[in-house]
Design a protein around this motif. Structure first.
Motif, PDB file in Angstrom:
ATOM      1  N   ALA A 152      -5.822  10.738   2.327  1.00  0.00           N
ATOM      2  CA  ALA A 152      -7.004  11.152   3.039  1.00  0.00           C
ATOM      3  C   ALA A 152      -6.791  11.783   4.792  1.00  0.00           C
ATOM      4  N   ALA A 153      -5.281  11.758   5.195  1.00  0.00           N
ATOM      5  CA  ALA A 153      -4.668  12.637   6.639  1.00  0.00           C
ATOM      6  C   ALA A 153      -5.182  13.752   6.409  1.00  0.00           C
ATOM      7  N   THR A 154      -4.881  14.516   5.450  1.00  0.00           N
ATOM      8  CA  THR A 154      -4.251  15.912   4.524  1.00  0.00           C
ATOM      9  C   THR A 154      -6.229  16.645   4.306  1.00  0.00           C
ATOM     10  N   VAL A 213       0.669  -0.776  -0.230  1.00  0.00           N
ATOM     11  CA  VAL A 213      -0.349  -0.192   0.018  1.00  0.00           C
ATOM     12  C   VAL A 213       0.537   1.428   0.236  1.00  0.00           C
ATOM     13  N   ASP A 214       0.899   2.090  -0.964  1.00  0.00           N
ATOM     14  CA  ASP A 214       1.799   3.574  -1.138  1.00  0.00           C
ATOM     15  C   ASP A 214       1.202   4.217   0.361  1.00  0.00           C
ATOM     16  N   PRO A 215       2.021   4.803   1.404  1.00  0.00           N
ATOM     17  CA  PRO A 215       1.582   5.003   2.076  1.00  0.00           C
ATOM     18  C   PRO A 215       1.125   6.916   1.507  1.00  0.00           C
ATOM     19  N   ARG A 216       1.219   7.342   0.572  1.00  0.00           N
ATOM     20  CA  ARG A 216       1.343   8.303  -0.063  1.00  0.00           C
ATOM     21  C   ARG A 216      -0.491   8.403   0.291  1.00  0.00           C
ATOM     22  N   LEU A 217      -1.492   7.185  -0.053  1.00  0.00           N
ATOM     23  CA  LEU A 217      -3.085   7.695  -0.473  1.00  0.00           C
ATOM     24  C   LEU A 217      -3.612   7.425   1.486  1.00  0.00           C
ATOM     25  N   GLU A 218      -2.849   7.222   2.180  1.00  0.00           N
ATOM     26  CA  GLU A 218      -3.303   7.535   3.559  1.00  0.00           C
ATOM     27  C   GLU A 218      -3.370   8.726   3.979  1.00  0.00           C
ATOM     28  N   VAL A 247      -7.934   6.187  12.374  1.00  0.00           N
ATOM     29  CA  VAL A 247      -9.085   5.269  12.496  1.00  0.00           C
ATOM     30  C   VAL A 247      -9.939   5.076  11.373  1.00  0.00           C
ATOM     31  N   ARG A 248     -10.140   6.355  10.856  1.00  0.00           N
ATOM     32  CA  ARG A 248     -11.388   6.829   9.430  1.00  0.00           C
ATOM     33  C   ARG A 248     -10.331   6.566   7.786  1.00  0.00           C
ATOM     34  N   VAL A 249      -8.987   6.757   8.793  1.00  0.00           N
ATOM     35  CA  VAL A 249      -7.937   6.135   7.307  1.00  0.00           C
ATOM     36  C   VAL A 249      -7.477   4.801   6.780  1.00  0.00           C
ATOM     37  N   PHE A 250      -7.805   3.960   8.429  1.00  0.00           N
ATOM     38  CA  PHE A 250      -7.669   2.766   7.730  1.00  0.00           C
ATOM     39  C   PHE A 250      -9.146   1.839   7.385  1.00  0.00           C
ATOM     40  N   ALA A 251      -9.928   2.674   8.123  1.00  0.00           N
ATOM     41  CA  ALA A 251     -10.674   1.825   7.807  1.00  0.00           C
ATOM     42  C   ALA A 251     -11.419   2.382   6.414  1.00  0.00           C
ATOM     43  N   THR A 252     -10.791   3.504   6.000  1.00  0.00           N
ATOM     44  CA  THR A 252     -11.686   3.529   4.721  1.00  0.00           C
ATOM     45  C   THR A 252     -10.996   3.637   3.284  1.00  0.00           C
ATOM     46  N   VAL A 253      -9.215   3.557   3.982  1.00  0.00           N
ATOM     47  CA  VAL A 253      -8.643   3.397   2.464  1.00  0.00           C
ATOM     48  C   VAL A 253      -7.185   2.433   2.703  1.00  0.00           C
ATOM     49  N   THR A 254      -6.849   1.648   3.892  1.00  0.00           N
ATOM     50  CA  THR A 254      -5.915   1.149   4.169  1.00  0.00           C
ATOM     51  C   THR A 254      -7.431  -0.197   4.140  1.00  0.00           C
ATOM     52  N   LEU A 255      -7.689  -0.370   4.750  1.00  0.00           N
ATOM     53  CA  LEU A 255      -8.768  -1.960   4.629  1.00  0.00           C
ATOM     54  C   LEU A 255      -8.935  -2.389   4.005  1.00  0.00           C
ATOM     55  N   PRO A 256      -9.739  -1.166   2.887  1.00  0.00           N
ATOM     56  CA  PRO A 256     -10.284  -1.533   1.437  1.00  0.00           C
ATOM     57  C   PRO A 256      -9.219  -2.667   1.240  1.00  0.00           C
TER      58      PRO A 256
END
Length: 234
Positions: free
Chosen positions: A128-130, A120-125, A136-145
């Protein structure tokens, strides 16, 4: 269908499925947390944690089972507390088989999820953070899928390992028919009996069928998840 196996053999099959399912369900969230920590976090003792996670892969299973017996037996430091405070006994119980199977399969689950996280490219996370999303939302909506195929692969590996676990399980919970006798233990018991080859072969066929079914289901689910992530499926 029920005539294919004896009631005792069906008990061993059902107990193995029960143990494997619970071992997978319990270990998956913890394995996800550990994999995330090993990939994304930098902390003192990280190498030690990594070594402990993978230790069951290199230790003889009987050694792992013996250590579990020493720690979680009724006279063990953890087992005595569980028995005294909660009335929970793990040694020589099916719940102890869940613990043993979960520990033996844990490194495989962590590794599968870790490989998915590393892809997973950390830049995607970060993106989302920016936009104001919390961790928690970043993990649930970006990382987890994005790591869903890895989660499925880890779950199947853990389930298959739990189904086939023998050394640690028989050392920690013994081989009690109807209580702790899992599929591998039942196969072993048949092989100790004169003329038991036919019973062992029946159980081996069941084990192969369940494992192949789990692998096929995992592959199908992983492809569907991958297509959805790639926007190729509605």
């Amino acid at each position: 269908m029920s005539g294919l196996l004896s009631p005792e053999e069906w008990q061993a099959v059902a107990l193995s499925l029960r143990v494997a399912l619970w071992a997978t369900v319990i270990s998956l969230p913890l394995a996800t947390l550990v994999a995330f920590a090993l990939v994304r976090w930098r902390f003192p003792g990280r190498a030690l944690v990594n070594g402990l996670v993978h230790l069951p892969l290199v230790l003889p299973p009987v050694v792992t089972g013996y250590l579990l017996l020493m720690a979680f037996g009724r006279r063990g430091p953890i087992g005595a507390l569980l028995d005294e405070w909660f009335g929970v006994t793990l040694a020589f119980r099916w719940t102890g088989a869940v613990l043993a199977a979960g520990i033996m399969g844990f490194p495989l689950v962590v590794r599968a999820i870790r490989l998915a996280l590393e892809a997973v490219d950390p830049r995607l996370e970060d993106a989302a953070a920016t936009l104001g999303a919390g961790r928690v939302r970043v993990f649930a909506t970006v990382t987890l899928p994005l790591i869903a195929p890895g989660l499925l692969a880890g779950a199947v590996l853990g389930f298959a390992k739990a189904m086939g676990e023998f050394g640690a399980t028989i050392t920690f919970v013994s081989n009690i028919p109807g209580q702790t006798q899992t599929l591998p233990s039942a196969i072993y018991a048949f092989l100790q009996l004169p003329g038991g080859e036919a019973g062992a072969l029946r159980l081996v066929a069941i084990a192969v069928a369940v494992s192949m079914g789990a692998l096929i289901l995992s592959e199908w689910l992983s492809r569907r998840v991958a297509r959805r992530i790639g926007g190729l499926d509605a």
